[in-house]
Write a protein that holds these residues in place. Structure first.
Motif, PDB file in Angstrom:
ATOM      1  N   GLY A  99       0.818  -1.208   0.000  1.00 42.28           N
ATOM      2  CA  GLY A  99       0.000   0.000   0.000  1.00 42.28           C
ATOM      3  C   GLY A  99       0.850   1.255   0.000  1.00 42.28           C
ATOM      4  N   LYS A 100       0.211   2.307  -0.397  1.00 41.41           N
ATOM      5  CA  LYS A 100       0.903   3.597  -0.405  1.00 41.41           C
ATOM      6  C   LYS A 100       1.132   4.044   1.031  1.00 41.41           C
ATOM      7  N   PRO A 101       2.262   4.769   1.208  1.00 41.03           N
ATOM      8  CA  PRO A 101       2.501   5.308   2.559  1.00 41.03           C
ATOM      9  C   PRO A 101       1.345   6.191   2.996  1.00 41.03           C
ATOM     10  N   GLY A 102       0.880   5.961   4.158  1.00 40.97           N
ATOM     11  CA  GLY A 102      -0.255   6.731   4.643  1.00 40.97           C
ATOM     12  C   GLY A 102      -1.586   6.207   4.197  1.00 40.97           C
ATOM     13  N   GLY A 103      -1.615   5.075   3.420  1.00 41.71           N
ATOM     14  CA  GLY A 103      -2.867   4.489   2.969  1.00 41.71           C
ATOM     15  C   GLY A 103      -3.608   3.835   4.118  1.00 41.71           C
ATOM     16  N   PRO A 104      -4.810   3.272   3.815  1.00 41.51           N
ATOM     17  CA  PRO A 104      -5.638   2.705   4.898  1.00 41.51           C
ATOM     18  C   PRO A 104      -5.005   1.528   5.598  1.00 41.51           C
ATOM     19  N   ASP A 105      -4.128   0.783   4.883  1.00 45.58           N
ATOM     20  CA  ASP A 105      -3.509  -0.378   5.525  1.00 45.58           C
ATOM     21  C   ASP A 105      -2.323  -0.004   6.396  1.00 45.58           C
ATOM     22  N   GLU A 106      -1.840   1.218   6.236  1.00 47.30           N
ATOM     23  CA  GLU A 106      -0.663   1.633   6.991  1.00 47.30           C
ATOM     24  C   GLU A 106      -1.017   2.475   8.214  1.00 47.30           C
ATOM     25  N   VAL A 107      -2.251   3.060   8.220  1.00 42.81           N
ATOM     26  CA  VAL A 107      -2.606   3.978   9.297  1.00 42.81           C
ATOM     27  C   VAL A 107      -3.214   3.198  10.474  1.00 42.81           C
ATOM     28  N   PRO A 108      -2.675   3.354  11.669  1.00 41.74           N
ATOM     29  CA  PRO A 108      -3.230   2.621  12.830  1.00 41.74           C
ATOM     30  C   PRO A 108      -4.556   3.214  13.285  1.00 41.74           C
ATOM     31  N   ILE A 109      -5.392   2.345  13.847  1.00 39.69           N
ATOM     32  CA  ILE A 109      -6.662   2.743  14.454  1.00 39.69           C
ATOM     33  C   ILE A 109      -6.572   2.411  15.939  1.00 39.69           C
ATOM     34  N   LYS A 110      -6.761   3.404  16.807  1.00 36.03           N
ATOM     35  CA  LYS A 110      -6.680   3.209  18.257  1.00 36.03           C
ATOM     36  C   LYS A 110      -8.091   3.234  18.841  1.00 36.03           C
ATOM     37  N   ILE A 111      -8.464   2.156  19.520  1.00 39.93           N
ATOM     38  CA  ILE A 111      -9.798   2.040  20.121  1.00 39.93           C
ATOM     39  C   ILE A 111      -9.641   1.795  21.623  1.00 39.93           C
ATOM     40  N   THR A 112     -10.358   2.583  22.441  1.00 42.71           N
ATOM     41  CA  THR A 112     -10.357   2.383  23.901  1.00 42.71           C
ATOM     42  C   THR A 112     -11.799   2.258  24.384  1.00 42.71           C
ATOM     43  N   SER A 113     -12.012   1.472  25.469  1.00 47.28           N
ATOM     44  CA  SER A 113     -13.341   1.292  26.063  1.00 47.28           C
ATOM     45  C   SER A 113     -13.162   0.676  27.443  1.00 47.28           C
ATOM     46  N   THR A 114     -14.303   0.526  28.172  1.00 48.56           N
ATOM     47  CA  THR A 114     -14.240  -0.111  29.505  1.00 48.56           C
ATOM     48  C   THR A 114     -14.387  -1.622  29.428  1.00 48.56           C
ATOM     49  N   LYS A 115     -14.918  -2.151  28.291  1.00 47.07           N
ATOM     50  CA  LYS A 115     -15.118  -3.598  28.161  1.00 47.07           C
ATOM     51  C   LYS A 115     -14.937  -4.010  26.703  1.00 47.07           C
ATOM     52  N   MET A 116     -14.351  -5.183  26.478  1.00 50.59           N
ATOM     53  CA  MET A 116     -14.139  -5.695  25.129  1.00 50.59           C
ATOM     54  C   MET A 116     -14.469  -7.185  25.090  1.00 50.59           C
ATOM     55  N   THR A 117     -15.170  -7.613  24.025  1.00 45.40           N
ATOM     56  CA  THR A 117     -15.506  -9.033  23.831  1.00 45.40           C
ATOM     57  C   THR A 117     -15.056  -9.450  22.440  1.00 45.40           C
ATOM     58  N   PHE A 118     -14.304 -10.577  22.360  1.00 46.10           N
ATOM     59  CA  PHE A 118     -13.792 -11.075  21.084  1.00 46.10           C
ATOM     60  C   PHE A 118     -14.547 -12.331  20.685  1.00 46.10           C
ATOM     61  N   SER A 119     -15.179 -12.333  19.518  1.00 48.21           N
ATOM     62  CA  SER A 119     -15.895 -13.492  18.997  1.00 48.21           C
ATOM     63  C   SER A 119     -15.107 -14.084  17.850  1.00 48.21           C
ATOM     64  N   GLU A 120     -14.505 -15.240  18.096  1.00 52.57           N
ATOM     65  CA  GLU A 120     -13.676 -15.863  17.065  1.00 52.57           C
ATOM     66  C   GLU A 120     -14.527 -16.376  15.908  1.00 52.57           C
ATOM     67  N   ASN A 121     -15.704 -16.948  16.230  1.00 52.43           N
ATOM     68  CA  ASN A 121     -16.542 -17.522  15.181  1.00 52.43           C
ATOM     69  C   ASN A 121     -17.048 -16.458  14.208  1.00 52.43           C
ATOM     70  N   ARG A 122     -17.347 -15.261  14.696  1.00 51.52           N
ATOM     71  CA  ARG A 122     -17.914 -14.207  13.849  1.00 51.52           C
ATOM     72  C   ARG A 122     -16.871 -13.201  13.366  1.00 51.52           C
ATOM     73  N   ASN A 123     -15.613 -13.388  13.746  1.00 45.95           N
ATOM     74  CA  ASN A 123     -14.550 -12.468  13.334  1.00 45.95           C
ATOM     75  C   ASN A 123     -14.900 -11.020  13.674  1.00 45.95           C
ATOM     76  N   ARG A 124     -15.227 -10.780  14.928  1.00 46.80           N
ATOM     77  CA  ARG A 124     -15.560  -9.424  15.313  1.00 46.80           C
ATOM     78  C   ARG A 124     -15.155  -9.181  16.772  1.00 46.80           C
ATOM     79  N   ILE A 125     -14.914  -7.911  17.050  1.00 53.48           N
ATOM     80  CA  ILE A 125     -14.599  -7.479  18.410  1.00 53.48           C
ATOM     81  C   ILE A 125     -15.622  -6.431  18.796  1.00 53.48           C
ATOM     82  N   THR A 126     -16.229  -6.592  19.971  1.00 54.15           N
ATOM     83  CA  THR A 126     -17.242  -5.651  20.436  1.00 54.15           C
ATOM     84  C   THR A 126     -16.706  -4.876  21.631  1.00 54.15           C
ATOM     85  N   PHE A 127     -16.794  -3.552  21.539  1.00 55.22           N
ATOM     86  CA  PHE A 127     -16.380  -2.663  22.620  1.00 55.22           C
ATOM     87  C   PHE A 127     -17.618  -2.008  23.215  1.00 55.22           C
TER      88      PHE A 127
END
Length: 541
Positions: free
Chosen positions: A395-423
């Motif tokens: 990807g190009k420098p600064g493209g969507p695959d190179e830019v980090p996304i920072k997520i914070t919350s009080t609770k997080m749940t990871f569902s392996e079967n559905r490939n999703r994380i819920t905050f």
């Protein structure tokens, strides 16, 4: 008290009888008498007395009179008018014209409480031999029946050397209920050396041979105990199933008048039964001890065999994963994931357990160690052909695959079967100049993003809900739901969407904001689109 009720009922019915003819009245009155049975003494509560201590009832109002009964302090009884310091004693249901059962000294009695229980005028006895009983107090009267050896009966109303006898399991209030009569000597056995005595009524077993001592047990009527030395009218007691020796501790003490000797032949049978039971218990203890030794030997042999099995080298074989597989802590799809197998990876497995294979890996001492279980359907004896994955375009420098996304919350749940994380709880997302806050947020991962270690660059889209607010440089907005498609860099604001750029404001049912092109598109839906733009004051229209 029953008789009082009956009499009052007759009084209440007097007005009815007055309306009837004399013949009918006589007939009805006769019928009532037949149903009511023998006339009974109706007493008032002032006639009830209770003994302050254990009290003797004597045949005449004199201390030299024969003792015909022993009264307990817990039972009330009916007395007549005192004569010379003595009360005549009657059963509660006796006719007042009848002779008293005996006499009790006025020094040992006090008025009874209204709710005190009435004296049971029968004591339990066990017949030591087959006995005849008679319909009257004389052997010249007709025979009423036989009492078998060992039978339990009640006796009472001693008179002229004869007892009235009654059924053993019912309280005795009147001599009218007697089955017949039997000689006193046939059931009052005198055995000074008898080692078993039985309670003729309910008595307390007390700690010491003193009337004020505390109770340590109770003997019900007919219950037996072994007796020891007598002191002050009290016997030392031992439990019936105790082997009495010189050093055997005393269970307690009880009043001698309430403990009757047990017929000798019945005592021998009882002791034989007790001894036999003791022998059975001893034999059972020996059998249990032998069984315990045998069981210990069997357990030792089982442990030895188990040790041999555990110490034996593990037999394994090599199989190959035909897909990306989870290694779980137990042979159960709901158990914890402890490792992963990549497509085509070789693995050492043990004996199949159901549809699962135990997975082994070398430990530090070069011995194989079980690390978990793999579902056997996806393991094959031959390695699968794995196509080489085409390299991804950088990807190009600064493209969507190179830019980090920072997520914070009080609770997080990871569902392996559905490939999703819920905050949830105070969710905040930061990517470049975009800041998003909401109550909940779900991050959808790409299919290959199935572990928490590599979610940073594999987020496909995020969906936020509840108090959604977004800040993009100088722009601010809010909506009911926001969807951010990472690969396309598009933000979808749905439900009461509003976006403000400085003084300019746009509102609609849905707002699409293209981050790459820095432009917005508004869809009104059922509501009209509203846009407010401000121009500089010095610009002409």
């Amino acid at each position: 008290m029953i008789n009082i009720v009956e009499n009052s009922s007759l009084l209440r019915g007097r007005s009815i009888f007055a309306l009837l003819s004399p013949a009918i009245v006589c007939a009805v009155f006769f019928f009532v008498l037949v149903l009511a049975g023998p006339a009974a003494h109706a007493y008032d509560k002032s006639e009830l007395k209770i003994a302050r201590t254990i009290a003797n009832v004597r045949s005449k109002p004199d201390l030299k009179g024969e003792v015909v009964w022993v009264l307990s302090p817990a039972e009330s009884f009916v007395v007549g008018k005192a004569q010379g310091g003595w009360f005549p004693v009657y059963p509660a249901s006796a006719d007042k014209k009848a002779e008293p059962v005996g006499y009790v000294s006025s020094k040992v009695v006090v008025p009874a409480a209204a709710d005190s229980s009435l004296a049971d005028w029968g004591d339990v006895r066990y017949a030591g031999k087959d006995l005849k009983f008679y319909l009257e107090r004389t052997v010249k009267s007709s025979t009423g029946g036989m009492i078998k050896s060992g039978d339990k009966i009640k006796v009472g109303f001693l008179k002229d050397g004869w007892y009235a006898i009654f059924k053993a399991d019912a309280p005795v209030y009147s001599e009218a209920d007697a089955l017949g009569y039997i000689k006193k000597d046939d059931v009052d056995i005198v055995l000074d050396d008898a080692r078993i005595r039985y309670a003729v009524r309910r008595i307390n077993v007390i700690e010491k041979p003193v009337s004020t001592s505390k109770a340590v047990g109770v003997l019900s009527p007919g219950h037996r105990a072994q007796v020891g030395a007598e002191k002050g009218g009290m016997y030392a007691l031992y439990r019936i199933d105790t082997m009495v020796k010189d050093d055997t501790p005393v269970w307690g003490y009880a009043w001698g008048p309430f403990l009757a000797p047990y017929p000798k032949n019945l005592e021998k049978e009882q002791m034989a039964g007790i001894d036999a039971r003791k022998a059975e218990i001893k034999a059972e203890e020996v059998r249990n001890a032998k069984a315990e030794v045998k069981r210990g030997s069997e357990l030792a042999a089982m442990e030895e065999a188990m040790d041999e099995m555990l110490m034996a080298p593990v037999k394994t074989k090599t199989l190959y994963a035909t897909a990306v597989l989870n290694v779980r802590s137990e042979p159960d799809a709901k158990s914890l994931i402890v490792d992963k197998l990549e497509l085509g990876e070789a693995v050492s497995v043990g004996q199949e357990e159901g549809k699962w294979y135990p997975v082994f890996k070398p430990a530090d001492n070069n011995e194989l160690k079980r690390v978990g279980y793999v579902f056997g359907t996806y393991l094959k004896a031959e390695a699968p052909v794995v196509e080489k994955e085409k390299p991804r375009k950088k990807g190009k420098p600064g493209g969507p695959d190179e830019v980090p996304i920072k997520i914070t919350s009080t609770k997080m749940t990871f569902s392996e079967n559905r490939n999703r994380i819920t905050f949830s709880g105070k969710v905040k997302v930061v990517r470049l100049d975009v800041t998003l806050t909401s109550d909940t947020l779900t991050a959808h991962l790409r299919p290959e993003g199935d572990s928490l270690s590599d979610t940073q660059d594999k987020i496909k889209k995020i969906v936020a809900g509840g108090n959604v607010k977004v800040v993009m440089k100088k722009r601010k907005g809010h909506c009911d739901k926001l969807t951010y498609v990472v690969g396309d860099s598009i933000i979808y604001m749905n439900g009461n969407a509003e976006l403000q750029d400085g003084p300019n404001l746009i509102q609609g049912d849905e707002i699409k904001f293209y981050l790459k092109e820095n432009r917005a598109e508004v869809v009104g839906g059922n509501k009209p689109i509203e846009a407010i733009f401000y121009t500089p004051k010095n610009v002409s229209p």
